[in-house]
Design an enzyme around this catalytic site. Structure first.
Site, PDB file in Angstrom:
ATOM      1  N   GLU A 266      24.281  23.801  34.679  1.00 27.99           N
ATOM      2  CA  GLU A 266      23.397  23.377  35.756  1.00 27.99           C
ATOM      3  C   GLU A 266      24.062  22.267  36.556  1.00 27.99           C
ATOM      4  O   GLU A 266      24.762  21.414  36.001  1.00 27.99           O
ATOM      5  CB  GLU A 266      22.070  22.861  35.189  1.00 27.99           C
TER       6      GLU A 266
ATOM      7  N   HIS B 103      19.929  33.360  40.777  1.00 31.53           N
ATOM      8  CA  HIS B 103      18.845  32.874  41.627  1.00 31.53           C
ATOM      9  C   HIS B 103      19.441  32.617  43.010  1.00 31.53           C
ATOM     10  O   HIS B 103      20.269  31.717  43.179  1.00 31.53           O
ATOM     11  CB  HIS B 103      18.230  31.604  41.058  1.00 31.53           C
TER      12      HIS B 103
ATOM     13  N   GLU C  91      19.998  29.085  44.788  1.00 36.93           N
ATOM     14  CA  GLU C  91      20.782  28.037  44.132  1.00 36.93           C
ATOM     15  C   GLU C  91      22.232  28.117  44.604  1.00 36.93           C
ATOM     16  O   GLU C  91      23.156  28.417  43.851  1.00 36.93           O
ATOM     17  CB  GLU C  91      20.659  28.179  42.620  1.00 36.93           C
TER      18      GLU C  91
ATOM     19  N   HIS D 157      24.036  27.628  37.479  1.00 36.26           N
ATOM     20  CA  HIS D 157      22.779  27.467  38.203  1.00 36.26           C
ATOM     21  C   HIS D 157      22.785  26.131  38.939  1.00 36.26           C
ATOM     22  O   HIS D 157      23.674  25.295  38.745  1.00 36.26           O
ATOM     23  CB  HIS D 157      21.585  27.510  37.244  1.00 36.26           C
TER      24      HIS D 157
END
Length: 641
Positions: free
Chosen positions: A411, A240, A243, A338
């Site tokens: 994350e 992504h 990010e 992420h």
């Protein structure tokens, strides 16, 4: 405001108002493309721009700013450009402002966020830097407001106030700390300039816009041989493009493994690290938040990627499956990094398996990471099999790779982490890099890679000795020996109990005795150290540099090796040369040689009964007794080793 919707933003750089009946593209909610050196002028102004007429620009790598509306001299509405070919995602922004006046105050309103849930509710703020201050900093949280605005269809708006302080500076504002393709290319070039043999950078494939998909291998050259059994850890980031914290975490991980340290060498010697640090280069360059050039969320197309629409995903998946089918490769980990826009801390997502052993095994790494990183939350870590996540790398690879492979999504928050004391600490660039370094350290714990050094020499183990104090103490020891033995029997030194050692008759013989004893003691110490050095160097050591073995037993410390060598009856140390007279310690009547047998109990009791009192506390504080006994017999003071 007297400016109506049809009048807002009529004037741009020397631009005239559109003809009656013509549509005004800047008024439309549909934002296409980034602004480029857009000077926002007050309504009705026809002259050239002056200081204080702000010029906005997002026509650069990772830039995103689709439209600017002039509200007042102090306020501007800013519209995020949606991801290319996908108007659903409007989160990332990155633009510059110039032509400012000193001490000019403004309010910027980001008015078209696509997500209602945001860390701006928790105190997150945009980041800013300028040409004279190139380090990114967060805008003070007290100047940032996140609210539902009735003037913008009741959408959530993020407003922040800012004061420009230097007229010649160009100011940059962004959603979070940007990390561009150019920075990654510069980092790779920097590592290649080091000319190290354990760093390899290659191009896995080309993107739709013909950008390179870089793949980086970090391992010892010995692990490159195709027939050698190897462990592989595969890490990807930036699927992504908005990010950006994931790139900093990945960079920190790579930098730790590339360091010239025992820990890094241990990882390189036993593991092959594969990195795809930017899985969506086109999206990063375009300033998208979640999608590729063609509007695809790549992290939902792992199941059936297309070489035409998702070339980076297709090439990465093919390489992973090739490693999985290779019998000489153990693909132990796949980790996709992420950044999270609504939760704090760092945490992990894992899979749910029917095999209990596999399910329990994958819980080990997050627990170890929680011990190493204070910003990692085990409470936020979860294992699931949601249907909406079926196309992600973690879910797909977890179902098709070997059961020995652990698949995670790592994350990290866009904003901050909470400590054990409930203190909220905003992330910085260094904070994200630190998390990556802690991930690398966790691999050391997971594989039980404990660096083993070459045992130090006996001279290095010995404490430093002050030669002047040593000679003075030996003089005191010898003098005490003579005084005690003169009271019990005749010696070669003919003196009576009333004679002072400083007398002329006593002094020459005493000095001769002292010289012989000192020489013999120094010779003995030299032999002792040489023997210990020989014993230590004869032991087999893997190599002169740090060596590690996975799942190995705990190796004895150099101190325990030295002690066992000294206590071993099969390899006694050479005893000291026979002194002219038996020496006596302040703690006992006579010191036993290293090779003498232990006394029986009756003899031991007799020695204890005739032992003189221990030295005074003042004597011990000066360290004299300890130093002398240690040098004469190291085994009596093993703790000093």
């Amino acid at each position: 405001y007297y400016i109506t919707n049809n009048l807002r933003m009529r004037n741009t750089v020397y631009g005239d108002s559109p003809e009656p009946g013509e549509p005004d593209p800047l008024v439309s909610e549909e934002v296409v493309g980034n602004v480029s050196k857009l000077c926002v002028l007050p309504p009705g102004y026809r002259g050239p721009p002056r200081k204080g007429h702000l010029i906005f620009d997002a026509n650069f790598e990772s830039g995103n700013l689709g439209r600017v509306d002039y509200i007042t001299e102090l306020e501007y509405d800013i519209f995020i450009r949606p991801d290319t070919c996908n108007p659903r995602f409007r989160v990332w922004f990155y633009f510059t402002v110039e032509n400012v006046k000193s001490d000019q105050r403004v309010i910027f309103n980001i008015v078209n966020f696509s997500k209602t849930k945001s860390l701006y509710r928790e105190g997150m703020s945009p980041v800013v830097r300028s040409t004279s201050r190139p380090k990114w900093q967060r805008v003070p949280g007290k100047n940032v407001f996140y609210y539902k605005c009735p003037d913008h269809r009741k959408n959530y708006v993020m407003s922040f106030a800012f004061q420009f302080d230097r007229e010649d500076d160009v100011y940059e504002f962004a959603y979070c700390f940007p990390y561009t393709n150019a920075r990654l290319s510069s980092w790779i070039a920097k590592q290649e300039e080091r000319d190290i043999d354990y760093f390899y950078a290659d191009v896995l494939c080309d993107t739709v816009q013909q950008r390179n998909l870089d793949i980086i291998t970090i391992t010892s050259p010995d692990n490159i041989h195709p027939t050698k059994q190897k462990r592989v850890i595969f890490i990807t980031a930036r699927v992504h493009p908005g990010e950006s914290p994931s790139s900093y975490v990945c960079e920190g991980l790579m930098e730790f493994i590339l360091e010239d340290t025992p820990e890094a060498k241990a990882l390189r010697d036993h593991i092959v690290f594969k990195f795809v640090p930017m899985l969506n280069p086109d999206g990063v360059a375009l300033g998208n938040y979640r999608c590729s050039l063609m509007g695809f969320d790549l992290n939902r197309h792992w199941t059936d990627p297309s070489r035409w629409a998702h070339p980076t995903l297709e090439a990465t998946k093919a390489l992973l499956l090739e490693y999985n089918d290779n019998p000489s490769v153990d693909l132990d980990f796949y980790i996709d990094i992420h950044a999270h826009s609504t939760l704090m801390n760092g945490f992990m997502y894992g899979n749910v398996y029917d095999d209990n052993d596999r399910f329990e095994r994958q819980a080990v790494f997050p627990k170890l990471l929680c011990n190493n990183a204070e910003d990692f939350s085990l409470a936020f870590t979860s294992f699931n099999k949601d249907a909406v996540k079926a196309g992600t790398g973690r879910r797909f690879l977890g179902s098709c790779l070997s059961p020995r492979s652990n698949c995670y999504t790592l994350e990290v928050s866009f904003y901050s982490y909470t400590t054990q004391n409930s203190q909220v600490i905003p992330y910085s660039v260094d904070g994200y890099i630190s998390l990556g370094r802690n991930v690398a350290k966790t691999f050391l714990n997971y594989y039980q890679l404990t660096p083993v050094t070459t045992p130090p020499t006996a001279t290095q183990l010995m404490p430093p000795v002050n030669k002047s104090k040593l000679r003075a103490h030996i003089r005191d020891e010898v003098l005490m020996v003579h005084r005690q033995r003169n009271n019990t029997s005749k010696t070669t030194l003919q003196t009576d109990s009333s004679r002072n050692p400083s007398d002329a008759i006593y002094k020459p013989a005493y000095e001769a005795q002292l010289s012989n004893s000192t020489t013999s003691l120094q010779s003995y110490i030299k032999q002792l150290r040489s023997k210990m050095a020989r014993e230590l160097t004869q032991k087999q050591v893997p190599s002169k540099e740090m060596m590690c073995t996975p799942n190995s037993t705990v190796r004895p410390s150099p101190r325990s090796q030295l002690t066992s060598t000294l206590m071993s009856p099969t390899s006694p140390l050479p005893g000291p040369p026979p002194p002219p007279q038996a020496l006596t310690s302040p703690r006992g009547p006579a010191l036993r040689g290293l090779d003498d047998p232990l006394p029986d109990q009756s003899r031991r009791n007799q020695q204890l009964a005739t032992m003189p009192p221990a030295p005074s506390s003042e004597y011990r504080r000066r360290g004299n007794g300890k130093l002398g006994n240690y040098l004469l017999n190291p085994l009596q003071h093993d703790n000093s080793l």
